[in-house]
Every structure is written in structure tokens, then in C-alpha cells.
Enzyme design. Structure first.
Site, short mmCIF file in Angstrom:
data_model
loop_
_atom_site.label_atom_id
_atom_site.label_comp_id
_atom_site.label_asym_id
_atom_site.label_seq_id
_atom_site.Cartn_x
_atom_site.Cartn_y
_atom_site.Cartn_z
N GLU A 85 2.85 8.59 153.16
CA GLU A 85 2.64 9.19 151.83
C GLU A 85 1.92 8.25 150.86
O GLU A 85 1.96 8.46 149.65
CB GLU A 85 3.97 9.65 151.23
CG GLU A 85 4.68 10.74 152.00
CD GLU A 85 3.86 12.01 152.16
OE1 GLU A 85 2.71 12.08 151.69
OE2 GLU A 85 4.40 12.95 152.78
N HIS A 104 10.26 8.04 146.36
CA HIS A 104 10.14 9.38 146.95
C HIS A 104 11.31 9.59 147.91
O HIS A 104 11.58 8.72 148.74
CB HIS A 104 8.81 9.49 147.69
CG HIS A 104 8.74 10.65 148.64
ND1 HIS A 104 9.02 11.94 148.25
CD2 HIS A 104 8.44 10.72 149.96
CE1 HIS A 104 8.89 12.74 149.29
NE2 HIS A 104 8.55 12.03 150.34
N HIS A 106 13.93 12.56 150.26
CA HIS A 106 14.21 13.90 150.79
C HIS A 106 15.68 14.19 150.49
O HIS A 106 16.42 14.62 151.36
CB HIS A 106 13.96 13.94 152.30
CG HIS A 106 12.53 13.72 152.69
ND1 HIS A 106 12.11 13.78 154.00
CD2 HIS A 106 11.43 13.45 151.96
CE1 HIS A 106 10.80 13.54 154.05
NE2 HIS A 106 10.36 13.32 152.83
N TYR A 125 20.87 19.69 129.36
CA TYR A 125 20.03 18.84 128.50
C TYR A 125 19.49 17.61 129.23
O TYR A 125 18.44 17.06 128.86
CB TYR A 125 20.80 18.43 127.24
CG TYR A 125 21.80 17.32 127.43
CD1 TYR A 125 23.11 17.57 127.81
CD2 TYR A 125 21.42 15.99 127.24
CE1 TYR A 125 24.01 16.55 128.01
CE2 TYR A 125 22.32 14.95 127.43
CZ TYR A 125 23.61 15.24 127.82
OH TYR A 125 24.51 14.22 128.01
N HIS A 167 9.57 19.86 151.09
CA HIS A 167 9.43 18.44 151.40
C HIS A 167 10.52 17.60 150.72
O HIS A 167 11.39 17.08 151.41
CB HIS A 167 8.02 18.00 150.97
CG HIS A 167 7.65 16.62 151.37
ND1 HIS A 167 6.36 16.20 151.63
CD2 HIS A 167 8.42 15.51 151.55
CE1 HIS A 167 6.34 14.93 151.97
NE2 HIS A 167 7.58 14.49 151.93
N TYR A 220 17.36 6.67 123.55
CA TYR A 220 18.59 6.75 124.35
C TYR A 220 18.78 5.47 125.17
O TYR A 220 17.87 5.01 125.84
CB TYR A 220 18.49 7.95 125.29
CG TYR A 220 19.66 8.14 126.22
CD1 TYR A 220 20.87 8.62 125.74
CD2 TYR A 220 19.54 7.88 127.58
CE1 TYR A 220 21.94 8.82 126.59
CE2 TYR A 220 20.60 8.08 128.44
CZ TYR A 220 21.80 8.55 127.93
OH TYR A 220 22.86 8.75 128.78
ZN LIG Z 1 8.40 12.63 152.34
#
Ligand SMILES: [Zn+2]
Length: 228
Positions: A85, A104, A106, A125, A167, A220
């Protein structure tokens, strides 16, 4: 990916960043955020990015296994193969100067919603922690492709997280820790949204309500003196 001829010289900060990428990837696994070898982690460098290699168990990673990819998409010689990726990671760094790190995953509930191409709306929120009033789902494209990279950049926009159809999910930040924490926040929101939908139709917050939260989130968690 074309190969550059010069080997990569490592600086102390480069080594520290490689170690932090490994810590983040291992934390993703041990905390149950993403199963097996799925997901990947990257951080911006001066001329490109450092990213986890493809197909290696996170528990076995050494700093030298982390892959340097230049901003033009070329890789340094004599390295491992980067995560499949790498294109969408690089596309995000090109599109967003503010992004320093990408996680990233899954993760279970975010991926489940991504498999029904579901945007996470303003049902809670805390959706605003991703920098917008909803978390969009990037349209499906084959993993590792330029098309997927374009889809992810578009779905992310100026926000800090999106889902990827059929994905998983992606979270970005100005540090690896913030990107990792946001990936967990997205997973938590996805599980809460899925549960709320099982109970009925969630009552969504209005644009005005979300704008108020987005405004409050600008400060925040910042430790500023409070006047009593
Ligand atoms: Zn992936």
C-alpha cells in the site's frame, strides 16, 4: 517501483523514526487493532517516507527492515520490498503537507462498515476527532493501485481518517502516536455506530452541533491555564 542507485545513509533521527514505526506496528498487533500481517505504518521524512515492509511479521521487524521511498516513488537500493500500500501512503503525503504519519488497519468494525460501503455519520460527537462531521468511505479499487491511492486521498480530503471499501481504514496525524490513537478511535466509533444501528436509527447531530464540537476540539486536550 524503479530503484535508485545510491544506498541510503542513516542518520540518528532516521534510526529513531524506524524504531518508532516498528513500535507502532507491533502495538497495532498486540492491542488487537489489526489482525495478522494486515495493515501498515509510515512516517514522513525529509525527502519521502519510511514504511513497513510487505509480508513480514511485525514481531520480527528490525530498523533495517523499514523501507525508504522517495517522494517521486523511487526506492533506495538494497532494501526490503515496501508494503503493497505504499502508493496511497505516498499520495497522502503529497496531498497533505500537515500529515507526518499514517496508520492503516483492517480493524474489525471499521472494516465491517467499509464492506457495506458505509459512511460513519455524525451519530456521536467524537466523530469530530477525525477533523470533520463524518468519516467517508473511499470507493473500492484493487489494493496497491494508483486508483486506490486517488480514492483514499479524495475520501480523506482535509480530514484525518477514512474507511476504504471492502478493505479497512486509514488514520493520519502529525505524530505516529496520534495516528495510532486515531485508528483506535475510528475502530471504537465504528463499533458504536454498528451497535446503535442494531438498536434502531441513530439520531444524528446537526451541522451546527458538530461545528460547535469541531470548534471546541481545536483546543481539546491542550493544557492551558484555567482562570478560576
Ligand atoms: Zn490493507
Amino acid at each position: 517501483m524503479s530503484k535508485a542507485t545510491k544506498p541510503h545513509r542513516r542518520t540518528p533521527s532516521d534510526i529513531a523514526l524506524r524504531a518508532e514505526i516498528i513500535t507502532t506496528a507491533q502495538r497495532m498487533n498486540s492491542s488487537g487493532l489489526t489482525p495478522g500481517k494486515s495493515g501498515n505504518v509510515s512516517a514522513r521524512t525529509e525527502g519521502g517516507m519510511l514504511i513497513t515492509p510487505t509480508g513480514m511479521p511485525y514481531g520480527e521487524l528490525k530498523p533495517s527492515d523499514i523501507v525508504t521511498v522517495r517522494m517521486d516513488g523511487t526506492a533506495m537500493a538494497g532494501q526490503r520490498v515496501p508494503s503493497s500500500e505504499w502508493r496511497f501512503h505516498l499520495a497522502i503525503y503529497r496531498a497533505r503537507r500537515d500529515v507526518q504519519a499514517i496508520v492503516h488497519t483492517h480493524s474489525l468494525n471499521a472494516t465491517a462498515l467499509a464492506c457495506i460501503h458505509r459512511t460513519i455519520p455524525a451519530f456521536h460527537y467524537m466523530v469530530a476527532v477525525t477533523g470533520g462531521d463524518r468519516i467517508l468511505c473511499a470507493p473500492y479499487a484493487t489494493y496497491g493501485t494508483e486508483t486506490l491511492a486517488k480514492n483514499v486521498v479524495r475520501a480523506l480530503g482535509q480530514r484525518r481518517a477514512c474507511l476504504i471499501a471492502n478493505h479497512g481504514a486509514v488514520a493520519v496525524g502529525d505524530t505516529l502516536r496520534k495516528a495510532y490513537d486515531l485508528a483506535w478511535e475510528v475502530e471504537t466509533l465504528a463499533s458504536q455506530y454498528a451497535r446503535a444501528r442494531q438498536l434502531g436509527r441513530p439520531r444524528l447531530l446537526s451541522a451546527r452541533e458538530m461545528n460547535q464540537v469541531l470548534e471546541k476540539f481545536k483546543t481539546y486536550g491542550k493544557q492551558t491555564p484555567v482562570k478560576l
